[in-house]
Each structure stands twice: as C-alpha cells, then as structure tokens.
Design an enzyme around this catalytic site. Structure first.
Site, short mmCIF file in Angstrom:
data_model
loop_
_atom_site.label_atom_id
_atom_site.label_comp_id
_atom_site.label_asym_id
_atom_site.label_seq_id
_atom_site.Cartn_x
_atom_site.Cartn_y
_atom_site.Cartn_z
N PHE A 113 -25.11 63.58 3.74
CA PHE A 113 -23.56 64.19 3.73
C PHE A 113 -23.01 64.42 2.23
O PHE A 113 -22.82 63.20 1.18
CB PHE A 113 -23.15 64.12 4.79
CG PHE A 113 -21.92 64.43 5.12
CD1 PHE A 113 -22.31 65.32 5.93
CD2 PHE A 113 -20.44 64.57 4.70
CE1 PHE A 113 -21.29 66.17 6.17
CE2 PHE A 113 -19.62 65.32 4.95
CZ PHE A 113 -19.93 66.61 6.01
N ASP A 184 -25.03 54.79 6.32
CA ASP A 184 -23.24 55.17 7.61
C ASP A 184 -24.04 56.24 8.52
O ASP A 184 -25.32 56.70 9.27
CB ASP A 184 -23.69 56.95 6.77
CG ASP A 184 -22.79 57.73 6.93
OD1 ASP A 184 -22.03 57.61 7.81
OD2 ASP A 184 -21.17 58.42 5.77
N TYR A 209 -14.75 61.00 15.06
CA TYR A 209 -14.12 61.82 15.08
C TYR A 209 -15.71 62.88 16.52
O TYR A 209 -15.21 63.79 16.36
CB TYR A 209 -13.69 63.37 14.89
CG TYR A 209 -13.68 62.33 13.40
CD1 TYR A 209 -15.13 63.88 13.17
CD2 TYR A 209 -13.27 62.44 12.02
CE1 TYR A 209 -15.58 63.44 12.06
CE2 TYR A 209 -14.16 61.82 10.85
CZ TYR A 209 -14.88 63.24 10.99
OH TYR A 209 -15.41 63.51 9.55
N LYS A 210 -16.59 61.96 16.17
CA LYS A 210 -17.63 62.75 16.00
C LYS A 210 -17.62 61.91 17.60
O LYS A 210 -17.47 62.22 18.98
CB LYS A 210 -18.71 62.71 15.36
CG LYS A 210 -18.86 63.76 14.01
CD LYS A 210 -19.82 63.26 12.85
CE LYS A 210 -18.94 63.73 11.60
NZ LYS A 210 -20.05 62.99 10.32
N ARG A 356 -27.04 74.74 14.29
CA ARG A 356 -27.07 72.99 15.32
C ARG A 356 -26.42 72.28 16.12
O ARG A 356 -25.54 73.41 17.11
CB ARG A 356 -26.42 72.66 14.17
CG ARG A 356 -26.64 70.60 14.07
CD ARG A 356 -26.19 69.23 12.98
NE ARG A 356 -24.74 69.84 12.60
CZ ARG A 356 -23.62 68.98 12.19
NH1 ARG A 356 -24.47 68.16 11.68
NH2 ARG A 356 -21.89 69.58 12.06
C1 PLP Z 1 -18.66 63.80 8.76
C2 PLP Z 1 -19.54 63.03 7.98
C3 PLP Z 1 -18.79 62.28 6.67
C4 PLP Z 1 -17.22 63.45 6.70
O1 PLP Z 1 -16.45 62.14 6.19
P1 PLP Z 1 -14.72 62.38 6.30
O2 PLP Z 1 -14.69 61.97 4.78
O3 PLP Z 1 -14.65 62.13 7.70
O4 PLP Z 1 -14.53 63.53 6.20
C5 PLP Z 1 -18.45 61.93 5.82
N1 PLP Z 1 -20.23 61.70 5.86
C6 PLP Z 1 -21.16 61.72 6.30
C7 PLP Z 1 -22.51 61.87 6.54
C8 PLP Z 1 -20.69 62.30 7.76
O5 PLP Z 1 -21.80 63.08 8.60
#
Ligand code: PLP
Length: 397
Positions: A113, A184, A209-210, A356
């Site tokens: 990400f 992660d 939040y996911k 997705r």
């Molecule tokens: C959703 C997600 C994020 C989001 O990071 P935030 O700091 O919460 O905005 C980061 N890394 C991964 C791999 C994600 O899927």
C-alpha cells in the site's frame, strides 16, 4: 456456513444494499452509537476531566490493545493502540532499522500500500542515511531477502489483489538472513486466523476501521515481540509512551512495555467505538470465519466468471493464497463500480483497473453474493456503466 455465522443482527446495515467493502470501511456494529453517546454525554459531558480516572479512559488503549491481540495471535500486553497506521509503520520501521545499524536496505514489495512506502521514504529523509527501498514483485520477495536487508516491511494481504504472503515462511527467511520482520496486517486483522507470536516476527502494525469495524478514523495498533520491547528506541517519543507520563519529567524515559510505542493523548471517542465494535467477535472461531470467507469468495468467483466473461480475475485462484477479498480487472472498472453502487452493491475501485470486493462473513451470506453477481451481470452485460453519470471520478474511489 458455520452455525455461529453470519451475525448480521449485530450490525446496523441498510436493508437494500449488499456491502462488499468491509475491507475498506467496516460496517457499523449495533450499540456502538449508543455507547458513544454515553461516553460523550455522561462521561465527557458530566464527569469532564474526572472521566480519565472515574470512567477509566486512561486504561482504554491497553484494554482495546489486549482485545486486538486476541484476534491476531498475540499475547496480552503486546499490542499498543492509537494514531494512524501510517504513523505505526514509521515507528516500527525506525525501530527495526536501529536494530540493524550496519545494513542499508529496506525490502518491501511493489504490491504494498503506497502509504507504507511513502512513510519509509519520509523516514529515510529524516534520518538522513543512504538507505535503499527495494520493491520487487510480491512473488519475488523471498529471493530478495539478502544479507544486506535491515528490515522486511510487507503487507500480509495485498490490498489490490488479495494475494497472501506466507507469514511464517517469509519471517523465517528474513530472520535467517539477519533482517527484522514487520508485518502490516491492515487486510488481515479480522479477516483470517493469524499466529503472529508463532511467526516470531518482531513487529506488526494494522488499522481497525477495515475488518475490525472501528469506524472512520479508528485508531491503529502496533505489536512488538515481548522480548525485544525494552530494546526499542522510539522515534516518536511522546509523553504517553513515557514510563510515568504524569511525573512530568523533563527527559524522556520510555515505558518498559509496548506502551512505549504510544505517542500522545488517546482518541477516547474512537477507542470507545472500537471497544464496542470488538464485541461482535465474542465466540467467533477464526477458522470458521476463514471457512465462511472462502466459501463466499469461491462462489463469487465462479458466478462472476460464468456471467461476466469481460472481467478477468486479478486475485489468486487458490483460496489459500488470498485474503478475504476478490479483485477483478476490467478496463472500465471505475464506471462499472459506480453503476454497481448505484444499484445497491457496494465494492470499490483501485487504480488502474481493479474492481475490488471484500468478503466479511460476519455480515454477509450466500444470498448477498448471488444478488451482487446478478447486478454485476446486468451492469456488464448491458454495458450500463457507459452512462455519462458514471464517468466522473470522485476524490475517494
Ligand atoms: C488501509 C491501509 C493503510 C492506511 O493507513 P492510514 O494511516 O490508516 O490511513 C496503510 N497501509 C495499508 C497496507 C493499508 O491497507
């Protein structure tokens, strides 16, 4: 579906939609809004500052961390909560690099990400060292774990394709090569069974939040393997990570636990939502959850491939090799997703061409999957996505 799933009655979802985006923003658990109302009106409103002690706000970050630990295969006391995932990536990576001062390579992958990679780039800029970030294709990570790698920073489930890294195997290879492992778990926590402690990884980070349904802006979490905690030299030495925050000492002295990875004042309202949201996991066997997730995603893939030949599967075909989402590539995927959402089937789009769909067995069943497939067949088969109104790209996709 196992007897305990789904548990739709625990969620507050509109009747007329099929929600296939719980991998991006989980649904609202019933009771969360009422609980927050109490926190705001009775605690903040009435107790004011006294609520830190009288409503025990001060313990909430740790209590919630312990509940998350239970879902990711980590011992109590090993997970700290707060801030956002981006911040937690920064802290974990900084700590890992300090543990391997002679090495100059950060190994990630091209499926990570973007914010994880951006934070790594920013960290390098801050510490001013000549680090290199290597991003091979996800399937080439193992062979890139060479003995110049300081830290391996990977997202366990690829946000775009759903491809799953083998946590135990990659961690073993990283540690055999002398590198520090950071996972992660953004798309893993609450999505599949995890054995973080068993993997022996030094660090893990994730958001809530996911799949954990903590609501927009919910706090992130960070895990550090208990035996290395006191060796960590925190980059963001905030007072909530101090051993005695209210001693108000002028010098930083880190807490002797994972709490040293906290930074500032915890987001109590968001933590309260998350605390209540975690109730939905009581009595859920993660193996059952995984079985239900696979059943739903396998059905979805079979139906979509039969009904929509224009779409190409972009996720691993082997269910054991993917997380709890399925992605299809389609050149007009953005417009097609808007047409789908317009008809009550909510997924999302990731550039350049990925549609997705997330599978959250706590609140989805086979009927939802079939309904989604029927609508998708109509949108693609009749090219409903061509409508002008689906062509304007919103800020959030
Ligand atoms: C959703 C997600 C994020 C989001 O990071 P935030 O700091 O919460 O905005 C980061 N890394 C991964 C791999 C994600 O899927």
């Amino acid at each position: 579906m196992p007897a305990s799933l789904p548990r739709k009655d625990l969620f507050s979802l509109p009747d007329d939609i099929v929600y296939l985006d719980g991998n991006s923003l989980g649904a609202l658990p019933k009771g969360a809004a009422e609980h927050v109302e109490t926190v705001i009106r009775a605690q903040w409103g009435e107790l004011l500052i006294r609520a830190w002690n009288q409503a025990d706000w001060i313990s909430l970050p740790k209590q919630v961390g312990d509940r998350i630990a239970g879902l990711i295969g980590a011992p109590k006391g090993s997970v700290a909560t707060g801030d956002t995932l981006s911040i937690k990536v920064y802290q974990a990576l900084d700590a890992a690099l300090k543990m391997r001062p002679g090495r100059k390579t950060i190994l990630s992958d091209s499926g990570n990400f973007p914010t994880d990679l951006y934070m790594a780039q920013g960290l390098i800029g801050t510490i001013g060292k000549d680090y290199e970030i290597r991003t091979p294709a996800p399937e080439d990570v193992a062979e890139n774990i060479t003995d110049d790698v300081a830290a391996v920073l990977l997202t366990h489930v690829d946000y775009r394709t759903g491809r799953l890294h083998d946590m135990a195997d990659i961690t073993r290879r990283a540690q055999d090569a002398g590198a520090v492992m950071i996972w992660d778990l953004a798309h893993s926590a609450g999505a599949l069974p995890l054995d973080l402690a068993g993997s022996n990884a030094e660090f893990a980070v994730g958001c809530t939040y996911k799949y954990l349904n903590g609501g927009p802006g919910a706090p992130a979490f960070i895990y550090a393997r208990p035996d290395i905690v006191t060796d960590i030299d925190p980059a963001l030495a905030g007072w909530m990570g101090h051993d005695a925050p209210f001693a108000m000492e002028l010098g930083y002295r880190p807490a002797m636990s994972t709490e040293r990875l906290r930074v500032g004042t915890p987001p109590i309202v968001q933590l309260a939502i998350l605390d209540r949201a975690l109730d939905v996991w009581e009595g859920v066997d993660m193996a059952d959850l995984r079985a239900a997730s696979i059943a739903l995603s396998e059905r979805f893939i079979a139906e979509v491939e039969a009904r929509c030949p224009d779409l190409t599967l972009a996720s691993p075909r082997d269910p054991q090799a993917r997380g709890s989402q399925v992605s299809f590539a389609f050149d007009n995927g953005y417009a097609a997703m808007q047409a789908l959402i317009d008809r009550g089937v909510i997924g999302d789009f990731r550039a350049p061409n990925i549609m997705r769909f997330g599978f959250t067995p706590l609140y989805l069943d086979e009927n939802d999957v079939l309904r989604a497939c029927e609508v998708l067949e109509e949108v693609i088969g009749k090219a409903l996505w061509r409508d002008e109104k689906y062509q304007t790209v919103s800020r959030v996709t």
